[in-house]
Design an enzyme around this catalytic site. Structure first.
Site, PDB file in Angstrom:
ATOM      1  N   GLY A 230      21.970   8.475 -32.314  1.00 36.47           N
ATOM      2  CA  GLY A 230      21.423   8.702 -30.882  1.00 36.47           C
ATOM      3  C   GLY A 230      22.277   8.246 -29.650  1.00 36.47           C
ATOM      4  O   GLY A 230      21.932   9.086 -28.697  1.00 36.47           O
ATOM      5  N   ALA A 231      22.026   7.237 -30.160  1.00 40.01           N
ATOM      6  CA  ALA A 231      22.822   6.194 -28.597  1.00 40.01           C
ATOM      7  C   ALA A 231      24.184   7.129 -29.113  1.00 40.01           C
ATOM      8  O   ALA A 231      24.563   7.332 -27.277  1.00 40.01           O
ATOM      9  CB  ALA A 231      23.300   4.608 -29.096  1.00 40.01           C
TER      10      ALA A 231
ATOM     11  N   GLY B 230       1.098  -1.515  -0.052  1.00 48.55           N
ATOM     12  CA  GLY B 230       0.105  -0.003   0.195  1.00 48.55           C
ATOM     13  C   GLY B 230       1.042   0.668  -0.305  1.00 48.55           C
ATOM     14  O   GLY B 230       1.863   1.105  -0.110  1.00 48.55           O
ATOM     15  N   GLY B 231       0.482   2.706   0.234  1.00 49.01           N
ATOM     16  CA  GLY B 231       1.138   4.031   0.981  1.00 49.01           C
ATOM     17  C   GLY B 231       2.594   3.254   1.532  1.00 49.01           C
ATOM     18  O   GLY B 231       3.109   3.947   1.329  1.00 49.01           O
TER      19      GLY B 231
END
Length: 519
Positions: free
Chosen positions: A406-407, A171-172
């Protein structure tokens, strides 16, 4: 009450607090193969160094007759101590008290040591073992979580924050570890998820076990939530101590210097032949790393997640560094969504805490396909690009073989303010590989050749011409994008010399409230 009786009362209360939820619950913890909160702290910190805070705190809740059941310490042990003589703050949730569930007073205890850590500039280590929010306290428990989260956020980039999961974290409760720098889990008994198997079954109809939903190996291999997984709690705690040795106590300090007898000018002849003749053949980048770092010691982060990119800590000449390296043995070392997230976050941690970055490049590009594009590879790749571009720590890049498109840019190129860029003679720096480039540049001519043999011969000729021009580092060096072309066996010496030269580096960013990194 006589003075002696008051001393006895104090000692009795201390003994009571140290028993947590009582011997029966401690025995049950041990039966499940788990250590207690105090046993974990004892293993984590230097012997005799722990100074405990708020041992006598108790909850204030009267809902559901909670006032009838109260334990000193209220389910969390907090305080300070040292690891290898260096101060740290620690909290350890105690599952023997209300299943370690978070109350308002527990949150106040945790927040107190986090505030102290910020004031004194020391790391915070949280040992999590909790059933979640204490339901009986309602919104007070939720407010307690939020108070902790806010401190996680404010401490980010100021002091290192480390989380270890030694039991449930649901949970939280998962958000505090998620906001910290590193998460450790154990193979058995630890798990993390926002919603448990029962809720999953109710909402989606999916049957899933606790381990399959949020176990250590799931988060180590699939989600990337866990950075380290230990076989046992004892091993996991050893790993935490090891990690702390590589990082500074806060953002104004440098990581501890560790003298080494490993010669700075040690040559590693095997590196001169580690790159295969066939450019499409793999080799193990981890061998390169262990060959060039001090004593071959490398602490890998996210070892089981996105293995096509290697990140972790090592030392060069006693100086702690972060290493980012493509792994040709996994998916040819391409970058993808997961690898980009992994690399970007690691680079940002190193930059926040003054740890130099050494990048080892052998990257053919980004992984193509609808799966990557639909999952936002553009934005994920931009995260890593952004991280390198904003980093002001010393940055040394060594290109071993491929560095395409781009790499090439993303892997700490000169234009992203990399300080020293070396290349091996085997480096190939280009927009793309020879085969793809030939199809783009000579596609029309290839289509006009009807004879398959002639077509193949023409393609081979053009690929050879392209390789002659780009399958070497000298073209990039001609423009100053590569500072020097080095002999592979000399890599250790050249990297250490570069780091020594850059030890006084000062770089700045434009004035701003904060950046807006693509998330």
């Amino acid at each position: 009450m006589a003075f002696e009786e008051k001393i006895k009362e104090l000692l009795d209360k201390r003994s009571e607090a140290k028993m947590g939820g009582g011997q029966k619950r401690i025995d049950k913890q041990h039966e499940q193969g788990k250590l207690t909160a105090r046993e974990r702290i004892s293993l984590l910190l230097d012997p005799g160094s722990f100074e405990e805070f708020d041992m006598f705190v108790a909850h204030r809740c009267s809902n559901f007759d909670m006032q009838k059941q109260s334990f000193l310490g209220d389910g969390v042990v907090t305080g300070s101590g040292t690891i290898e003589g260096r101060p740290v703050y620690v909290f350890a949730q105690d599952f023997t008290v209300f299943a370690g569930s978070l109350s308002e007073t527990m949150s106040l205890k945790i927040c107190k040591i986090m505030d102290q850590a910020m004031k004194t500039g020391a790391p915070v280590i949280g040992l999590n073992d909790s059933g979640g929010a204490r339901i009986q306290e309602g919104c007070n428990s939720l407010a307690g979580y939020a108070e902790i989260f806010e401190r996680n956020i404010l401490a980010s980039g100021v002091v290192p924050q480390i989380s270890a999961i030694f039991g449930p974290c649901a949970g939280g409760a998962v958000y505090s570890p998620a906001l910290t720098d590193f998460i450790f889990m154990t193979k058995e008994n630890s798990y993390m998820f926002l919603t448990g198997p029962k809720v999953v079954k109710t909402v989606t109809g999916e049957d899933v076990t606790v381990d399959k939903l949020g176990g250590a190996m799931v988060h180590a291999t699939k989600s990337g939530v866990a950075h380290f997984v230990g076989e046992t709690e004892e091993k996991t705690i050893e790993m935490i101590r090891d990690l702390v040795s590589y990082i500074p106590s806060n953002n104004f300090e440098e990581a501890p210097y560790v003298p080494t007898e490993d010669p700075i000018d040690r040559l590693e002849d095997s590196l001169n032949s580690i790159i295969p003749e066939n450019p499409n053949e793999a080799y193990d980048m981890k061998e390169v790393i262990t060959d060039i770092v001090d004593n071959g010691k490398f602490l890998e982060v996210h070892q089981k997640y996105a293995p096509n990119l290697i990140v972790g800590f090592a030392r060069f000449g006693g100086v702690s560094v972060g290493i980012v390296a493509n792994q040709p043995k996994a998916m040819a070392g391409v970058l993808d969504c997961n690898a980009s997230r992994k690399g970007g976050r690691f680079v940002r941690f190193c930059d926040a805490f003054n740890i130099p970055i050494v990048t080892l490049v052998d990257v053919p590009g980004f992984l193509p396909g609808t799966g990557q594009e639909y999952n936002g590879v553009i934005v994920h790749g931009a995260k890593m690009l952004f991280a390198y571009g904003e980093a002001t720590v010393p940055k040394v890049t060594v290109t071993l073989r491929k560095s395409y498109g781009g790499a090439h840019i993303v892997m700490s190129c000169k234009q992203l303010r990399s300080d020293i860029n070396y290349a091996w003679p085997t480096a190939q720096i280009a927009v793309m590989g020879a085969s793809g480039a030939t199809e783009v540049l000579y596609g029309r001519q290839l289509k006009e050749i009807t004879d398959p043999e002639e077509q193949a011969k023409f393609a081979a000729q053009k690929e050879a011409e392209y390789n002659e021009k780009f399958a070497n580092p000298y073209n990039a060096a001609r423009y100053g994008y590569i500072d020097d072309i080095i002999e592979p066996r000399n890599t250790r010496f050249r990297v250490i010399r570069a780091l020594q030269m850059l030890s006084t580096k000062k770089d700045a960013l434009p004035m701003k409230k904060h950046n807006n990194i693509p998330l």
